[in-house]
Design an enzyme around this catalytic site. Structure first.
Site, short mmCIF file in Angstrom:
data_model
loop_
_atom_site.label_atom_id
_atom_site.label_comp_id
_atom_site.label_asym_id
_atom_site.label_seq_id
_atom_site.Cartn_x
_atom_site.Cartn_y
_atom_site.Cartn_z
N SER A 254 42.38 42.07 20.38
CA SER A 254 41.12 41.69 19.77
C SER A 254 41.29 41.37 18.28
O SER A 254 42.16 40.58 17.93
CB SER A 254 40.12 42.83 20.01
OG SER A 254 38.86 42.49 19.54
N ASP A 566 36.57 36.15 28.45
CA ASP A 566 36.79 37.52 28.91
C ASP A 566 35.61 38.40 28.56
O ASP A 566 35.75 39.58 28.36
CB ASP A 566 38.09 38.08 28.33
CG ASP A 566 37.99 38.32 26.83
OD1 ASP A 566 36.96 37.98 26.23
OD2 ASP A 566 38.94 38.85 26.25
N HIS A 619 37.36 42.11 28.28
CA HIS A 619 38.01 42.19 26.97
C HIS A 619 38.79 43.47 26.77
O HIS A 619 39.93 43.45 26.31
CB HIS A 619 36.94 42.03 25.90
CG HIS A 619 37.50 41.82 24.54
ND1 HIS A 619 38.33 40.78 24.24
CD2 HIS A 619 37.35 42.53 23.40
CE1 HIS A 619 38.67 40.85 22.96
NE2 HIS A 619 38.10 41.89 22.43
#
Lengths: 664, 685
Positions: A254, A566, A619
Site C-alpha cells: 500500500s 483490489d 487490498h
C-alpha cells in the site's frame, strides 16, 4: 430447569408406591405433581426475587462460559483444522510447508514496509487524560481507548496543524519490530500469515525486518523526527552484512510502496537532505522490490477521504443512519472530529491521484473507457452498458448524477478559483469543532458546487480552495505532476521523491521491481457529490448515495463509480508504472530495471471457516493469498522474475496503458 | 461476602427439611385433597419460616444455589471492578509518590545520551520460531516470560523446546527458539512483574523514546560468543549503537546492563574492538568513541554462588526449602515426570549459566580457612526480615551477634561442604580430596542408566564415586571446578570452550585474545577509553547465598539427583547459616563481593586490568522493604530485580543519561564492607 426439578420430585415418589405398574398412573401422577408445583409457587411469587433471579442467571451463564472456555483450552490445537477438513475436504498445504518440501531455504533477508493505517502507534507522552496509556497502543490492537475516551484519543492521534509534527506535550510513536503490523487488530492479520510462511522456510527475526514508521507523517518528516529512514538504511546494511552479502528483498504494501520509492531516492541523495549512501547503494543492497497493492499513482479514495472524509463504506452508513454519524454522539460530531484529525495527517496527501488528466482522464476521456465493473463477466460483454458517452471515470468528482453523465460541452461551469471566500458562517464560533470549511463560507461552498466537475488535475485546485492549510503543508512534501525534464535540478528536492512520474529509478540494472495486486473487485474511481442540506456546523459536501446507475450502468452504485481493482487501489494506479512507465529503458527507468506484473484474481472465501480466504484479492486480505505468498517466498529464496513466470495479467491494464499518452 | 455465605448455608439446611417433608404430603394426597393440604403445608411452612427466617427458599436446590452464589460473586466482582475503574487514581487513598522522571523533568533535565539496556539471565523473553508438533500454535508466542501458561499445559514439550543441544550448545534440530526483540523483551517478565518497565517509563518522562533507547535482547541461554554465531546479536548491538550515536547528534551512549548482562557487555566490549574473524573489527578506539558510561546494575562480575547450586543440584535456596517441606510434591512423579531431573537436564544445556560460576578462584572467594567476608555480622533479624522466623524476633541482637561471631566463625570459602560439621571443622581435620583419582576410578560404568527416561549426567557417575565425593569433604571455588568436571563432564567441556574462571598472570599473553576470556574481568583489560565511566550499582542489606551445606539424597532411586542442599542445617539464632546455606550481605542474588570488588579495587585507578584508568564509581542502595502492600515491590528495594524500581537508582541513571558525570551525582556511596573486604583480597594489580 424443569427437568431437574421433576426428577428430584419423582424419586421419592416411586419408593413408597412400587405397585404402580401402569403407565396410566404414571401419567396421571405427573400432571398432578406439576400442578402442585405450580400451586406451591403461586402463593409466594416473591420467593424468587428479581435480584436472586438475576444472580442465578448470571451464575448459570458464567458457569457455562467457563465450562466452554475450559473445553476450548483443553481442545487439541488441531481440532479446528480437523473440522475444516471434514467440511471442505483436505486443505492445501500452506505455501511455506509446500516450498519447504521442495527444498527452498531462506536466502535473501526480507524487509517489510507496512502501509498507511495498518501500523500500530503507541503513546510515549500525553496529556493528563491519557494517563496510564504509556506505551500502550492508541492505533491498532483493540482500539479500546477509542471507546473509553474518544475526545482524548482524537486529540492524541492528531498532529500539529501547521508543522505536521507532534503537538506540544504529545508524543505518539510507531511500534517497532514485527509486532508493529503483524496483526492490525486481534485476529485481523496483516503481515502475520506471510511472516509465518517465511518462518517455515527458515526465516527468523534476524533475517526479517519490519520497517515500521509513523504513517501519519509526511515521508521526509519521519526522518526529521524519528530518523526512520536512517534506521531502515542501517538495518538493511546490517542484514546484508550478517547474511553473507545476500541483498534484501523489499516488500512494501500500500502506501509503503511510495514510502520505499522515497527511501530509494533519499538513500542515494547527498547528505544534508538525503542519506548519503552513494549512487550505487540500491544496486548493492536490494535484489528486488515486490510492491503489494501499490498505489503508485494515488487512489481516488484519498480524494473522498480528504474532501469529505467519507469513502464508500462511511457514505452508506451516513445515508442510512444520519442520526448516528451526524448528530452529536457522545457529545461530539464524529465526522467533523475525524475530519479534523485526518486532515492533520500529511501522509494522506501522498495518495492523491498523480499525473493529472494525462493519467486519470479528462472531462470526456479516461484510460479505462467503458465500464468493466462486473468484474468477472465484464470482460465478455463490456459494451453492454448504456449511456451515450459511457462511464466517464475522468470526472473524479461531479456534483449530481446527471452532470456526471452529460457531455462536457453541455455543462456550464463557473470557475471557483476566484470566488470570494464568503464571510464566515453565522454561528461558526458555536461549532466547537473546527474544520476549514467554516472559513470558506456559504459563497465558497456554492462556488465549489457550481464548478460541477473536477478531474484529477482540478481536484488539486479544489483541495487548495477548501483546505488551504492542509495543502500548504502538503505542497511542501508531495508533488503530483509529471516531469517534463527529469534533469531539471529542482527534482532533487525531496517532495518529488515519492512520485514515480517525477523521479528516476536508481541505477541498479540487476534489481527487479514487481507489482503485485489483486483484481476483480469493484474499486472506487469517481464520485457523485451533493451539497449537505444543513450547512451549519456540518461538512458541506457529501457523497450522493442516492445516485444509482441501475441495470444499465452497474458501475455507479451509492454515488460511486467503480472500476476494476483490489477494492482500494484501481488497477490503473497499481499496474501502470510496471506495465508501461518503467517497462524497458525509459526516462523514468534509465538503467532498465526489469519489471513484472503479477495480478491475483479475487476469489471470495468459500465458507466462513476459511476466514478471509486464501485466494483473496482485496487490498489487505491479499497478504494471505497463497499464490502471492508463494511468489514472495520463491523470490526471497533466490528465484528471479523469469523463473516465477514473468507477467501474470488478468485485467486490461496493458490496453489501458496504451491509451495513456505519456512521453517516455 | 460473609453474609451471603451464611445465607447459603441456611438455604442448604432449610432445603433438606423441606425435601424431607414434601414427599410425605405428596404421597398422601393426590388430586382433590391437594388444596387443603397445600394450605396446611403453606401454614406449616410459614410458621416454621417465622422461626427461622422470613424468606421461603423452598425450591432452591443445590445447583441453583451454586449458580446463585457464582452469579452473586461475579456481579459483586464486576461492580467492584467497575468502581475501581471509574474512581480517579487519587481517590484510592494511596498517594503515588512523584516519580523521579517527573521531578527531574521539572528540574529541566532532558535526554542527551542514548541509552542501551542489556538484560540479564532469565529476565528476557524467548519466543518460538520453529518447533516440534507438540508445540503447534505457539509460533511467535512466548515460551519464556509472559504468563507461562504453556508450562502448565504441556510441561514436557516446553522443557524440550527450552533445552539446547547437549553437545553444541546451539539449537537442537528442528527447534528454533529466539529472543524477543525490542523493549518488550524485558520490560515485564510476567504480567505485572516489572523488570525494565519502571526505568523505561521514567526515561520517557524526561523525553526518551524508541529512537534513543534500545534493549539489547539476546538469547540468554547461549554462551556469549554463540549469540553472535547464531543470531549475530553482537553485530546487531554494534550496529544499533553506531546508529544511535549517529542519529542523536553524535552523543555517546550510556549502557545499562543488569545482572548477567554486565558480563555480556564486558564480552561485547572486547569483541567489538577485536579483529574480524573472532571479533567485530571496530578498532581499538570504538568504545572510547561510542560509550560514555556503563552503569552496571546488580553486577555479577565475579560470578554468583547461586549458580553453583543450580548446576550442581538444580536448586537455589528457595527451591531447596520447598523440597524439604514437601518432598512428595517435587520429588515424586507429578504428571509422570520427575520435575527436578527434567529441570536439571534443561539447565545443564544452558551454557550461559557457566558464565555465572565464581571467578577468580580461592584468591577472591577464599579457601578452606579464609574468606574476604570473615567477620561479617549476620544480622538476619534486622536485614533478613523475609527469612526471619518467629524465634528471631524475640532475640536480643545487641549482644548476641558478638557472641556468635566468636563461637561460630563462618567459613565462606568452603562453597560446598557435605554436612554441617564439615563446614565448621578446621581444615587440618578435613580429608584431603583427590578428584583426579576419582576420575580414573569412577569412569562411566553406565550405572543403571537404562532405568530412567530422564537422562541426567549423574546416571553415568557410579554410586561409589558419588559416595567418595560426599565423604566429609569441603570444596572451595577452585576444587569446585574439579568436582563439576567430574559430575557434569559434558557440560563443563562445552562450557570451558566459552568461559574461563581464573586470574590472569600476564595479560599480554596472546592466549588472552581468545573469546573465552572476554567475559572474565580478571582475565581481560578494559578498553582504552579515558573518558568512559564505570558504575557498580548494587543493592545491599539482604542476606545472600554464599556457600552451601549438602547431603546425599536419601533415596537410592536410580533416577534422582544424588545430592541436595541439607535444608535442615540451621545455625543457632542469629547465625549466617539457614536452611543449609550461609548468607552474606548482598542483593539477594549477588554477594557484595562479586558486585563491588572490581569497582572498589580491581579497576580502581590505573591497574593492569584497567590500563587507561577509567573512572569507577560504587553506588550502593540499602534495601528497605515496601511499607505497605499498596507499594507493590517497593520504591527503595535493594533486591536483585526489584532494584530496577528503586527511585534513587533511577535518578542516578537519569542524571547520567542527561549528561552528568559520576562526580556530579556524588561519587561513591557505600554502605557495605566492600572496601574492607577488597583490602583483604590479595590480588596483584
Amino acid at each position: 430447569m424443569p427437568f431437574l426439578r421433576r426428577r428430584k420430585g419423582k424419586s421419592p415418589n416411586s419408593e413408597p408406591a412400587p405397585i404402580d405398574d401402569d403407565s396410566e398412573t404414571e401419567k396421571e401422577h405427573e400432571p398432578g405433581q406439576k400442578q402442585t408445583a405450580r400451586r406451591r409457587r403461586n402463593p409466594n411469587p416473591n420467593r424468587w426475587s428479581c435480584f436472586a433471579n438475576c444472580c442465578w442467571l448470571i451464575g448459570v451463564i458464567c458457569s457455562i462460559w467457563w465450562f466452554l472456555l475450559f473445553l476450548l483450552n483443553a481442545m487439541p490445537a488441531s481440532f479446528p483444522q480437523y473440522v475444516t477438513e471434514a467440511i471442505t475436504g483436505p486443505l492445501s498445504d500452506p505455501p511455506g510447508v509446500k516450498l519447504r518440501k521442495e527444498g527452498l531455504t531462506a536466502k535473501h533477508p526480507v524487509v517489510f514496509v507496512p502501509g498507511i493505517v495498518t501500523g500500530g502507534l503507541e503513546l510515549w507522552e500525553g496529556h493528563n487524560c491519557a494517563d496510564g496509556l504509556f506505551r500502550k497502543r492508541l492505533w491498532g490492537g483493540t482500539f479500546g481507548e477509542l471507546y473509553k475516551r474518544p475526545l482524548c484519543w482524537v486529540e492524541h492521534m492528531s498532529l500539529d496543524n501547521e508543522t505536521g509534527l507532534d503537538p506540544s506535550g504529545i508524543r505518539v510513536r510507531p511500534v517497532s519490530g514485527l509486532v508493529a503490523a503483524d496483526y492490525f487488530a486481534p485476529g485481523y492479520f496483516v503481515w502475520a500469515v506471510l511472516i509465518a510462511n517465511l518462518a517455515r522456510i527458515g526465516y527468523e527475526e534476524k533475517t526479517m525486518y519490519m520497517a515500521s514508521y509513523d504513517w501519519r507523517l509526511s515521508f521526509q518528516n519521519t526522518e526529521v523526527r524519528d530518523q526512520t529512514l536512517s534506521r531502515i538504511k542501517s538495518n538493511i546494511e546490517l542484514m546484508v552484512a550478517t547474511n553473507g552479502g545476500n541483498k534484501v528483498v523489499v516488500l512494501p504494501h500500500s502506501m509503503g510502496v511510495l514510502y520505499f520509492l522515497h527511501f530509494m531516492k533519499w538513500v542515494e541523495a547527498p547528505a544534508p537532505m538525503g542519506g548519503g549512501g552513494g549512487s550505487d547503494w540500491c544496486a548493492k543492497h536490494i535484489k528486488a522490490v515486490m510492491n503489494i497493492g501499490g498505489p503508485f499513482l494515488g487512489v481516488p479514495k484519498a480524494v473522498a477521504g480528504l474532501f469529505s472524509i467519507e469513502a464508500r463504506d462511511i457514505a452508506v452508513a451516513r445515508a442510512f443512519a444520519p442520526g448516528v454519524l451526524d448528530k452529536d454522539v457522545f457529545g461530539l460530531q464524529t465526522l467533523q472530529h475525524m475530519m479534523r484529525m485526518t486532515r492533520t495527517w500529511d501522509s494522506t496527501m501522498s495518495m492523491l491521484p498523480k499525473g493529472g488528466d494525462t493519467i486519470w482522464g479528462g472531462l470526456d476521456w479516461s484510460p479505462e473507457g467503458n465500464c468493466h465493473c462486473n468484474a468477472k463477466k465484464g470482460k465478455n460483454n463490456d459494451t453492454n452498458n448504456a449511456g451515450p458517452y459511457g462511464v466517464n471515470y475522468g470526472r473524479i468528482i461531479s456534483f449530481g448524477k446527471d452532470v456526471a453523465e452529460t457531455h462536457s460541452s453541455k455543462i456550464e461551469r463557473i470557475d471557483f478559483r476566484d470566488a470570494v471566500k464568503g464571510n464566515l458562517l453565522a454561528n461558526a464560533t458555536q461549532c466547537d469543532v473546527w474544520t476549514e470549511y467554516h472559513e470558506i463560507g456559504v459563497g465558497g461552498v456554492k462556488a465549489v458546487s457550481d464548478y460541477k466537475i473536477y478531474t484529477a488535475g482540478s481536484i488539486l485546485d479544489l483541495l487548495h480552495f477548501v483546505a488551504p492549510k492542509l495543502m500548504a503543508r502538503g505542497d511542501a512534501h508531495f508533488s503530483y505532476g509529471i516531469a517534463d525534464n527529469l534533469d531539471d535540478p529542482k527534482y532533487e528536492h525531496y517532495k518529488y521523491w515519492s512520485n514515480p512520474l517525477e523521479t528516476r529509478l536508481p541505477n541498479a540494472p540487476d534489481m527487479e521491481i514487481y507489482s503485485m495486486y489483486g483484481v476483480g473487485i469493484p474499486t472506487e474511481r469517481a464520485y457523485v457529490y451533493k451539497l449537505t442540506p444543513t450547512a451549519e456546523c456540518y461538512i458541506p459536501f457529501q457523497i450522493d448515495t442516492s445516485a444509482e446507475g441501475g441495470s444499465d450502468n452497474p458501475c455507479l452504485k451509492d454515488g460511486v463509480y467503480s472500476s476494476d481493482g483490489d477494492e482500494t487501489v484501481p488497477v490503473l494506479s497499481a499496474g501502470f508504472m510496471c506495465a508501461k512507465g518503467w517497462r524497458g529503458k525509459t526516462r523514468f527507468n534509465p538503467s532498465g530495471i526489469r519489471t513484472y506484473l503479477r495480478e491475483y484474481d479475487h476469489a471470495p472465501p468459500a465458507n466462513l471457516l476459511e476466514g478471509r480466504g486464501t485466494q483473496s484479492g482485496a487490498h489487505v486480505d491479499i497478504m494471505g493469498n497463497f499464490a502471492l505468498i508463494e511468489d514472495v517466498l520463491r523470490v526471497a529464496a533466490g528465484a528471479t522474475g523469469e523463473e516465477l513466470g514473468g507477467d501474470k495479467v488478468h485485467s486490461d491494464i496493458f490496453k489501458w496503458s496504451e491509451r495513456i499518452n505519456l512521453d517516455l | 461476602m460473609a453474609a451471603s455465605i451464611l445465607r447459603f448455608r441456611k438455604l442448604c439446611y432449610v432445603q433438606h427439611v423441606i425435601q424431607f417433608e414434601t414427599p410425605n404430603i405428596e404421597n398422601k394426597d393426590e388430586g382433590v385433597k391437594t388444596p387443603k393440604f397445600e394450605n396446611e403445608l403453606v401454614e406449616k411452612q410459614r410458621s416454621k419460616n417465622k422461626n427461622q427466617n422470613k424468606r421461603q427458599p423452598r425450591e432452591w436446590r443445590c445447583i441453583h444455589n451454586c449458580c446463585w452464589i457464582i452469579g452473586f460473586m461475579c456481579t459483586t466482582w464486576w461492580l467492584l471492578l467497575f468502581l475501581y475503574h471509574t474512581l480517579p487514581p487519587a481517590m484510592t487513598g494511596f498517594q503515588v509518590p512523584e516519580s523521579p522522571g517527573t521531578r527531574l523533568r521539572r528540574e529541566g533535565i532532558s535526554p542527551l545520551h542514548p541509552v542501551v539496556m542489556v538484560p540479564g539471565i532469565v529476565t528476557g523473553g524467548l519466543e518460538l520460531w520453529e518447533g516440534r508438533p507438540c508445540a503447534e500454535g505457539l509460533f511467535r508466542k512466548r515460551l519464556w516470560g509472559g504468563s507461562f501458561s504453556e508450562i502448565f499445559k504441556r510441561p514436557l514439550c516446553l522443557l524440550e523446546h527450552l533445552s539446547l543441544h547437549n553437545e553444541t550448545g546451539l539449537d537442537p534440530p528442528g527447534i528454533r527458539v529466539r529472543a524477543v526483540p525490542g523493549l518488550a523483551a524485558a520490560d515485564y517478565f510476567a504480567p505485572g512483574y516489572f523488570v525494565w518497565a519502571v526505568l523505561i517509563k521514567n526515561l520517557a518522562k524526561i523525553g526518551y523514546e524508541g529512537k534513543n533507547m534500545h534493549m539489547a535482547a539476546y538469547d540468554w541461554r547461549l554462551s556469549f560468543q554463540n549469540t553472535e554465531i547464531r543470531d549475530q546479536a553482537l553485530s546487531r548491538l554494534k550496529s544499533k549503537i553506531e546508529l544511535m550515536y549517529a542519529t542523536n547528534g553524535y552523543k555517546k551512549v550510556v549502557v545499562v546492563p543488569h545482572s548477567m548482562g554486565v558480563i555480556y557487555f564486558l564480552h561485547f566490549m572486547k569483541w567489538v574492538e577485536s579483529p574480524p574473524p573472532m571479533g567485530g573489527g571496530g578498532g581499538p578506539g570504538w568504545c572510547a568513541t561510542h560509550i560514555k558510561a556503563i552503569m552496571n546494575i546488580g553486577p555479577a562480575f565475579l560470578g554468583v554462588p547461586k549458580a553453583v547450586s543450580n548446576i550442581f543440584s538444580a536448586e537455589g535456596k528457595d527451591v531447596a526449602y520447598i523440597r524439604a517441606m514437601a518432598p512428595g510434591v517435587l520429588d515424586s512423579k507429578i504428571l509422570g515426570l520427575q520435575t527436578f531431573e527434567h529441570v536439571m537436564r534443561v539447565f545443564r544445556t544452558w551454557d550461559s549459566l557457566i558464565s555465572l560460576l565464581p571467578k577468580g578462584g580461592d584468591a577472591i572467594w577464599g579457601n578452606l580457612d579464609w574468606s574476604p567476608e570473615d567477620g561479617h555480622i549476620c544480622d538476619l533479624t534486622k536485614k533478613g526480615h523475609l527469612h526471619s522466623n518467629a524465634g528471631d524476633t524475640n532475640y536480643n541482637n545487641s549482644n548476641g551477634n558478638r557472641v556468635f561471631q566468636v563461637k561460630e566463625p563462618m567459613k565462606y570459602g568452603r562453597i560446598i561442604s557435605f554436612g554441617k560439621e564439615t563446614s565448621q571443622l578446621p581444615s587440618s581435620e578435613l580429608p584431603s580430596h583427590n578428584l583426579k583419582e576419582l576420575l580414573q576410578i569412577g569412569s562411566p560404568t553406565n550405572f543403571n542408566s537404562s532405568c530412567g527416561d530422564v537422562w541426567t549426567e549423574y546416571d553415568e557417575v557410579s554410586r561409589e564415586s558419588i559416595g567418595k565425593i560426599a565423604e566429609k569433604k569441603a570444596y572451595t571455588v577452585q576444587t569446585l571446578f574439579d568436582l563439576l568436571r567430574f559430575v557434569a563432564p559434558k557440560m563443563m567441556q562445552r562450557a570451558e570452550a566459552h568461559f574461563s574462571h581464573g586470574i590472569a598472570d600476564n595479560l599480554d599473553n596472546p592466549k588472552y585474545d581468545h573469546y573465552k576470556y572476554w567475559s572474565n574481568p580478571l582475565e581481560t583489560k578494559l578498553p582504552v577509553a579515558l573518558d568512559m565511566e564505570i558504575y557498580c550499582l548494587s543493592g545491599v542489606g539482604l542476606p545472600t547465598e554464599r556457600s552451601y551445606i549438602y547431603k546425599m539424597s536419601p533415596s537410592d532411586k536410580c533416577k534422582s539427583i544424588p545430592f541436595r542442599i541439607d535444608s535442615s542445617a540451621d545455625g543457632e539464632t542469629g547465625s549466617c547459616l539457614k536452611s543449609g546455606a550461609y548468607f552474606v550481605d548482598g542483593d539477594d542474588t549477588v554477594p557484595v563481593l562479586s558486585a563491588g570488588f572490581m569497582c572498589a579495587k580491581g579497576w580502581k585507578g590505573r591497574t593492569r586490568f584497567n590500563p587507561s584508568g577509567i573512572a569507577t564509581y560504587i553506588r550502593e542502595y540499602r534495601h528497605k522493604p515496601p511499607v505497605s502492600l499498596l507499594e507493590g515491590r517497593g520504591t527503595e528495594s535493594g533486591a536483585h530485580v526489584d532494584i530496577m524500581g528503586n527511585v534513587a537508582l533511577i535518578e542516578d541513571i537519569l542524571r547520567v543519561a542527561a549528561g552528568a558525570t559520576g562526580a556530579h551525582i556524588g561519587g561513591d556511596r557505600i554502605y557495605s564492607d566492600i572496601m574492607r573486604m577488597s583490602e583483604r583480597i590479595n590480588l596483584q594489580l
